[in-house]
Design an enzyme around this catalytic site. Structure first.
Site, mmCIF file in Angstrom:
data_model
loop_
_atom_site.group_PDB
_atom_site.id
_atom_site.type_symbol
_atom_site.label_atom_id
_atom_site.label_comp_id
_atom_site.label_asym_id
_atom_site.label_seq_id
_atom_site.Cartn_x
_atom_site.Cartn_y
_atom_site.Cartn_z
ATOM 1 N N LYS A 110 0.851 -1.200 0.000
ATOM 2 C CA LYS A 110 0.000 0.000 0.000
ATOM 3 C C LYS A 110 0.885 1.247 0.000
ATOM 4 O O LYS A 110 0.596 2.225 -0.685
ATOM 5 C CB LYS A 110 -0.913 -0.022 1.232
ATOM 6 C CG LYS A 110 -1.922 1.096 1.248
ATOM 7 C CD LYS A 110 -3.229 0.647 1.835
ATOM 8 C CE LYS A 110 -4.377 1.536 1.395
ATOM 9 N NZ LYS A 110 -4.295 2.899 1.829
ATOM 10 N N ARG A 135 -3.210 22.769 3.151
ATOM 11 C CA ARG A 135 -2.993 22.086 4.432
ATOM 12 C C ARG A 135 -1.616 21.408 4.442
ATOM 13 O O ARG A 135 -1.034 21.159 3.376
ATOM 14 C CB ARG A 135 -4.067 21.001 4.650
ATOM 15 C CG ARG A 135 -5.471 21.547 4.864
ATOM 16 C CD ARG A 135 -6.422 20.426 5.266
ATOM 17 N NE ARG A 135 -6.682 19.518 4.165
ATOM 18 C CZ ARG A 135 -7.816 19.494 3.458
ATOM 19 N NH1 ARG A 135 -8.805 20.319 3.748
ATOM 20 N NH2 ARG A 135 -7.983 18.641 2.464
HETATM 21 N N1 LIG Z 1 -9.582 9.387 2.692
HETATM 22 C C1 LIG Z 1 -9.439 8.137 2.316
HETATM 23 O O1 LIG Z 1 -10.273 7.608 1.571
HETATM 24 C C2 LIG Z 1 -8.279 7.319 2.822
HETATM 25 C C3 LIG Z 1 -8.092 6.040 2.285
HETATM 26 C C4 LIG Z 1 -7.067 5.247 2.799
HETATM 27 C C5 LIG Z 1 -6.273 5.713 3.836
HETATM 28 N N2 LIG Z 1 -6.480 6.970 4.331
HETATM 29 C C6 LIG Z 1 -5.642 7.386 5.458
HETATM 30 O O2 LIG Z 1 -6.473 7.493 6.610
HETATM 31 C C7 LIG Z 1 -5.941 8.464 7.515
HETATM 32 C C8 LIG Z 1 -7.021 9.488 7.821
HETATM 33 O O3 LIG Z 1 -7.259 10.208 6.610
HETATM 34 P P1 LIG Z 1 -8.549 11.101 6.352
HETATM 35 O O4 LIG Z 1 -8.668 11.216 4.879
HETATM 36 O O5 LIG Z 1 -9.710 10.616 7.134
HETATM 37 O O6 LIG Z 1 -8.050 12.506 6.957
HETATM 38 P P2 LIG Z 1 -8.942 13.781 7.260
HETATM 39 O O7 LIG Z 1 -10.189 13.774 6.426
HETATM 40 O O8 LIG Z 1 -8.033 14.953 7.197
HETATM 41 O O9 LIG Z 1 -9.431 13.536 8.756
HETATM 42 C C9 LIG Z 1 -8.645 13.713 9.870
HETATM 43 C C10 LIG Z 1 -9.563 14.238 10.942
HETATM 44 O O10 LIG Z 1 -8.855 14.245 12.178
HETATM 45 C C11 LIG Z 1 -9.239 15.398 12.861
HETATM 46 N N3 LIG Z 1 -8.236 15.708 13.868
HETATM 47 C C12 LIG Z 1 -6.928 15.966 13.698
HETATM 48 N N4 LIG Z 1 -6.326 16.166 14.865
HETATM 49 C C13 LIG Z 1 -7.289 16.046 15.807
HETATM 50 C C14 LIG Z 1 -7.288 16.151 17.207
HETATM 51 N N5 LIG Z 1 -6.171 16.439 17.881
HETATM 52 N N6 LIG Z 1 -8.447 15.985 17.879
HETATM 53 C C15 LIG Z 1 -9.599 15.703 17.203
HETATM 54 N N7 LIG Z 1 -9.660 15.579 15.862
HETATM 55 C C16 LIG Z 1 -8.509 15.751 15.169
HETATM 56 C C17 LIG Z 1 -9.322 16.463 11.794
HETATM 57 O O11 LIG Z 1 -10.089 17.510 12.289
HETATM 58 P P3 LIG Z 1 -10.093 18.962 11.647
HETATM 59 O O12 LIG Z 1 -11.067 18.839 10.510
HETATM 60 O O13 LIG Z 1 -10.573 19.796 12.782
HETATM 61 O O14 LIG Z 1 -8.701 19.251 11.189
HETATM 62 C C18 LIG Z 1 -10.010 15.681 10.687
HETATM 63 O O15 LIG Z 1 -11.416 15.743 10.808
HETATM 64 C C19 LIG Z 1 -4.715 9.056 6.815
HETATM 65 O O16 LIG Z 1 -3.568 8.375 7.249
HETATM 66 C C20 LIG Z 1 -4.980 8.759 5.336
HETATM 67 O O17 LIG Z 1 -3.799 8.691 4.576
HETATM 68 C C21 LIG Z 1 -7.460 7.781 3.846
#
Ligand SMILES: NC(=O)c1ccc[n+]([C@@H]2O[C@H](COP(=O)([O-])OP(=O)(O)OC[C@H]3O[C@@H](n4cnc5c(N)ncnc54)[C@H](OP(=O)(O)O)[C@@H]3O)[C@@H](O)[C@H]2O)c1
Length: 305
Positions: free
Chosen positions: A184, A263
């Site tokens: 991955k 970001r």
């Molecule tokens: N998106 C996908 O489809 C996908 C697929 C495979 C893997 N991933 C992986 O999954 C992981 C998560 O990705 P994501 O896409 O879900 O990221 P994301 O949409 O940026 O979500 C992260 C969330 O965490 C919150 N956050 C950050 N720090 C925090 C804290 N201290 N307390 C509370 N909330 C906090 C952020 O809040 P704020 O909005 O307030 O900043 C945001 O809502 C990453 O490693 C990514 O590479 C994602």
């Protein structure tokens, strides 16, 4: 009734973004455990769009770590670089009976999270579903592989799979977890940096010059992965590139969208992990190191702005 409510385990989901939002919506809709979400903005209800049928669920949200108590499971769903900011949540949510499932990309889930989780057990997972936070109270699940998550086929991985029973999220248990994590990461080693640096969606991978560069970047990462024990095919770099080319040209990547939005980028957990492992294992990674320098410059400028 009282007996069954006593048996319900407790799950705290830190980070209600693309991945955490889908996990929270699916678990809350299945209603087999008590769910709390640990967020920065209050939220009372979440609308989940999913192929199995849309649902709207009420949520119990905490915005202050001081209000949190130890739980059976934490799902850590922040971006990897946001992990240190989750430390106050982990400090309140974890005790020696807690398991922390890390739903993040990369290969170093345990190293990243264990120092913040006290006596809790850290359970690495790989996320394959596509989550999309469509708005403050709306998220969409897309299944893009035969399984939605992967966990190691051990006691903790099996417990994680059980946690998601009754939801549409299918967990593959694998004895080859670290090889799958590297596979991955290989995709992410090219897909994310190239789209973020060129500010182009995946159509950019149809260019012959970009394809050749990607294969060279992948050859380096494959050498590191093999030195780290991953069981990869002879032509793994070419295969990875072929897989990447099956994705729709109009698709973006999370690093591309993060750059567009100004970001910070998830750079250390992806390209940074390849370069760091190369250094540790004595495998040269000049192309990945060059990408890392550029991505850090972009990401640091975004953090400063
Ligand atoms: N998106 C996908 O489809 C996908 C697929 C495979 C893997 N991933 C992986 O999954 C992981 C998560 O990705 P994501 O896409 O879900 O990221 P994301 O949409 O940026 O979500 C992260 C969330 O965490 C919150 N956050 C950050 N720090 C925090 C804290 N201290 N307390 C509370 N909330 C906090 C952020 O809040 P704020 O909005 O307030 O900043 C945001 O809502 C990453 O490693 C990514 O590479 C994602």
């Amino acid at each position: 009734m009282a007996a069954s409510s006593r048996q319900r385990s407790t799950i705290a989901i830190i980070g209600l973004g693309n991945i955490g939002g889908v996990a929270a919506g699916c678990l809350r809709a299945a209603d087999r455990q008590d769910i709390i979400v640990c967020v920065r903005q209050p939220i009372e209800r979440l609308y989940l769009e999913r192929p199995e049928g849309d649902v709207e669920v009420p949520l119990r949200a905490l915005t202050n770590p001081a209000d949190a108590k130890p739980v059976d499971w934490v799902l850590l769903c922040t971006k990897a670089q946001q992990t240190p900011s989750a430390a106050p949540w982990l400090a309140r949510l974890c005790n020696s009976s807690t398991r922390v499932a890390v739903l993040q990309n990369g290969i170093s889930h345990v190293e990243r999270v264990a120092p913040l989780a006290g006596d809790a057990v850290v359970v690495p997972t790989l996320v394959y579903y596509n989550g999309e936070r469509l708005g403050a109270d709306r998220v969409r699940l897309r299944h893009v592989a035969e399984h939605d998550l992967v966990a190691a086929d051990d006691a903790d991985g099996r417990a994680f799979a059980q946690l998601l029973e009754g939801t549409p999220l299918r967990v593959l248990l694998s004895r080859e977890f670290s090889t799958l994590a590297w596979r991955k990461l290989l995709i992410n080693t090219v897909a994310n940096p190239i789209t973020a640096l060129t500010l182009q969606r995946q159509a950019v991978f149809r260019r012959e010059d970009v394809k050749a560069l990607c294969i060279a970047i992948l050859e380096e990462a494959v050498a590191v992965a093999r030195a780290d024990g991953a069981q990869l095919a002879e032509d793994e770099a070419v295969k990875t590139m072929s897989t990447l080319l099956t994705y729709p040209p109009e698709a973006g990547t999370s690093m591309y969208f993060d750059r567009l939005a100004g970001r910070a980028l998830e750079v250390e957990a992806l390209t940074g992990a390849v370069v760091a492992a190369g250094r540790r294992l004595n495998v040269a990674t000049p192309l990945n190191a060059a990408l890392l320098t550029l991505l850090r410059a972009v990401s640091d400028a975004a953090s400063a702005g």
